[in-house]
Design an enzyme around this catalytic site. Structure first.
Site, mmCIF file in Angstrom:
data_model
loop_
_atom_site.group_PDB
_atom_site.id
_atom_site.type_symbol
_atom_site.label_atom_id
_atom_site.label_comp_id
_atom_site.label_asym_id
_atom_site.label_seq_id
_atom_site.Cartn_x
_atom_site.Cartn_y
_atom_site.Cartn_z
ATOM 1 N NE ARG A 118 -1.709 -1.494 3.669
ATOM 2 C CZ ARG A 118 -2.051 -1.385 4.941
ATOM 3 N NH1 ARG A 118 -3.282 -1.022 5.274
ATOM 4 N NH2 ARG A 118 -1.183 -1.633 5.902
ATOM 5 C CE LYS A 148 2.097 -1.588 8.893
ATOM 6 N NZ LYS A 148 0.938 -1.839 9.691
ATOM 7 C CG HIS A 185 -0.202 1.147 15.100
ATOM 8 N ND1 HIS A 185 -1.542 1.277 14.839
ATOM 9 C CD2 HIS A 185 0.358 0.657 13.969
ATOM 10 C CE1 HIS A 185 -1.785 0.878 13.593
ATOM 11 N NE2 HIS A 185 -0.658 0.503 13.054
#
Length: 115
Positions: free
Chosen positions: A22, A82, A101
């Site tokens: 992605r 990411k 995250h």
């Protein structure tokens, strides 16, 4: 003399996570941002990305070698999907946009924020 609007420089980095295809920016989005004006978009070459480098070049993005974001101009906003490579403690002088995250306390989040 008229003032010139500042340019926002987005730098789409190559994803290094295995099996990640992605991209945080599609060529279509890049085309819209460039047409709007006030944006410069640099895209790192990436063989595994779902979009080909030529698709970005065709809409006006500048293509550069992968992993060159570390030497990007200081005002470039480094954009990725990411988290950054593990076991890398290189200082991060740029502004970064990515899914790290941090608030979910996923592994390595403290290291990212401390950099």
């Amino acid at each position: 003399m008229p003032s010139v609007a500042p340019t926002t420089h987005l730098w789409l980095r190559e994803e290094t996570k295995p099996m990640e295809h992605r991209a945080a920016l599609s060529p279509e989005v890049c085309q819209k941002l460039l047409a709007h004006g006030g944006f410069e978009i640099t895209v790192e070459a990436c063989e595994s990305r779902i979009f080909k480098d030529a698709e970005y070049a065709d809409v006006g993005c500048t293509i550069v070698p992968g992993d060159s974001w570390r030497k990007a101009p200081a005002d470039a906003i480094i954009t990725g999907l990411k988290e950054l490579p593990e076991n890398d403690q290189t200082p991060l002088p740029h502004t970064h946009i990515m899914f790290a995250h941090c608030y979910k306390q996923q592994g390595g989040w403290k290291d990212v924020l401390s950099r």
